[in-house]
Motif scaffolding. Sequence first.
Motif, PDB file in Angstrom:
ATOM      1  N   PHE A  10       0.854  -1.191   0.000  1.00  0.00           N
ATOM      2  CA  PHE A  10       0.000   0.000   0.000  1.00  0.00           C
ATOM      3  C   PHE A  10       0.888   1.238   0.000  1.00  0.00           C
ATOM      4  CE2 PHE A  10      -3.069  -3.061   1.626  1.00  0.00           C
ATOM      5  CZ  PHE A  10      -4.177  -2.725   0.867  1.00  0.00           C
ATOM      6  N   LEU A  11       0.427   2.310  -0.654  1.00  0.00           N
ATOM      7  CA  LEU A  11       1.189   3.556  -0.709  1.00  0.00           C
ATOM      8  C   LEU A  11       0.769   4.490   0.416  1.00  0.00           C
ATOM      9  CD1 LEU A  11       1.199   4.389  -4.523  1.00  0.00           C
ATOM     10  CD2 LEU A  11       3.120   3.672  -3.149  1.00  0.00           C
ATOM     11  N   GLU A  37      -2.258   0.916  -4.136  1.00  0.00           N
ATOM     12  CA  GLU A  37      -1.098   0.062  -3.905  1.00  0.00           C
ATOM     13  C   GLU A  37      -0.104   0.216  -5.043  1.00  0.00           C
ATOM     14  OE1 GLU A  37      -2.442  -4.112  -2.591  1.00  0.00           O
ATOM     15  OE2 GLU A  37      -4.121  -3.303  -3.755  1.00  0.00           O
ATOM     16  N   ILE A  38       1.147  -0.114  -4.755  1.00  0.00           N
ATOM     17  CA  ILE A  38       2.140  -0.214  -5.819  1.00  0.00           C
ATOM     18  C   ILE A  38       2.428  -1.688  -6.021  1.00  0.00           C
ATOM     19  CG2 ILE A  38       4.130   0.071  -4.277  1.00  0.00           C
ATOM     20  CD1 ILE A  38       5.352   1.627  -6.840  1.00  0.00           C
ATOM     21  N   LEU A  39       2.429  -2.088  -7.259  1.00  0.00           N
ATOM     22  CA  LEU A  39       2.734  -3.462  -7.628  1.00  0.00           C
ATOM     23  C   LEU A  39       4.061  -3.400  -8.379  1.00  0.00           C
ATOM     24  CD1 LEU A  39       1.384  -6.367  -7.748  1.00  0.00           C
ATOM     25  CD2 LEU A  39       0.914  -5.789 -10.123  1.00  0.00           C
ATOM     26  N   GLU A  40       5.130  -3.798  -7.687  1.00  0.00           N
ATOM     27  CA  GLU A  40       6.443  -3.775  -8.319  1.00  0.00           C
ATOM     28  C   GLU A  40       6.570  -5.005  -9.195  1.00  0.00           C
ATOM     29  OE1 GLU A  40       9.660  -2.965  -5.620  1.00  0.00           O
ATOM     30  OE2 GLU A  40       8.446  -1.517  -4.546  1.00  0.00           O
ATOM     31  N   ALA A  41       6.830  -4.763 -10.488  1.00  0.00           N
ATOM     32  CA  ALA A  41       6.879  -5.847 -11.460  1.00  0.00           C
ATOM     33  C   ALA A  41       7.938  -5.561 -12.512  1.00  0.00           C
ATOM     34  CB  ALA A  41       5.509  -6.004 -12.112  1.00  0.00           C
ATOM     35  N   GLU A  42       8.270  -6.583 -13.270  1.00  0.00           N
ATOM     36  CA  GLU A  42       9.174  -6.443 -14.402  1.00  0.00           C
ATOM     37  C   GLU A  42       8.356  -6.565 -15.674  1.00  0.00           C
ATOM     38  OE1 GLU A  42      12.445  -5.892 -14.861  1.00  0.00           O
ATOM     39  OE2 GLU A  42      12.714  -5.545 -12.727  1.00  0.00           O
ATOM     40  N   ILE A  47       0.469   1.164 -10.414  1.00  0.00           N
ATOM     41  CA  ILE A  47      -0.250   1.665  -9.248  1.00  0.00           C
ATOM     42  C   ILE A  47      -1.651   1.084  -9.377  1.00  0.00           C
ATOM     43  CG2 ILE A  47      -1.107   3.678  -7.999  1.00  0.00           C
ATOM     44  CD1 ILE A  47       1.949   3.627  -8.124  1.00  0.00           C
ATOM     45  N   LEU A  48      -2.052   0.327  -8.359  1.00  0.00           N
ATOM     46  CA  LEU A  48      -3.375  -0.282  -8.357  1.00  0.00           C
ATOM     47  C   LEU A  48      -4.332   0.604  -7.572  1.00  0.00           C
ATOM     48  CD1 LEU A  48      -2.395  -3.973  -7.499  1.00  0.00           C
ATOM     49  CD2 LEU A  48      -2.639  -2.942  -9.746  1.00  0.00           C
ATOM     50  N   ILE A  55      -2.485   2.967 -13.203  1.00  0.00           N
ATOM     51  CA  ILE A  55      -1.323   3.766 -13.564  1.00  0.00           C
ATOM     52  C   ILE A  55      -0.145   2.833 -13.772  1.00  0.00           C
ATOM     53  CG2 ILE A  55       0.278   5.556 -12.759  1.00  0.00           C
ATOM     54  CD1 ILE A  55      -2.224   6.542 -11.064  1.00  0.00           C
ATOM     55  N   ILE A  56       0.628   3.091 -14.797  1.00  0.00           N
ATOM     56  CA  ILE A  56       1.836   2.312 -15.061  1.00  0.00           C
ATOM     57  C   ILE A  56       3.029   3.255 -14.973  1.00  0.00           C
ATOM     58  CG2 ILE A  56       1.555   2.590 -17.553  1.00  0.00           C
ATOM     59  CD1 ILE A  56       2.950  -0.187 -17.767  1.00  0.00           C
TER      60      ILE A  56
END
Length: 160
Positions: A10-11, A37-42, A47-48, A55-56
């Motif tokens: 969560f942010l 939330e932030i979803l850290e991905a490759e 941003i969820l 948001i990407i």
Amino acid sequence: MAIKVKKRNFLKKKKIKEIKSQLGEYGNLLQGKKNVEILEAEPNSFILVDGEPYIIIIDEKPFPTLKAALANEIDAKTVTVDMGAIRFVSNGADIMSPGIVATSEDVEAGDIVLIIDETHGKPLAIGVSLISGEEMVANDSGKAVETKHYVGDDIWNFEI
């Protein structure tokens, strides 16, 4: 290319405020939302908002996703393309001046713009303008918008 999820948090309000200011006119996507939330991905993080990828983060800069544009009435800078350009846009091509029929009045180089079709006004892609809106319509050659996200790409098809 598959999207690999690393972690999800969560942010804090301070970080949300910072992202809202970077998004400019798209900042209202985060207005009054409870679950951000932030979803850290490759290769790109998201941003969820209430579990949806709104948001990407591309090159350390936030961009709204097309799903966010479709789910929310966004009053944003637009670039309208003719029906002949749709096939190219939906394959991820950058937007060329000859395919542009209209733009919002205040489009400047470097702005985040929503690319829409002329018949239905539906969002097809999101990109960064390379020239002003006036130049886009006036020019009969050259690249006008660098596409960052389009219908049918990995971001569009991403499911949590």
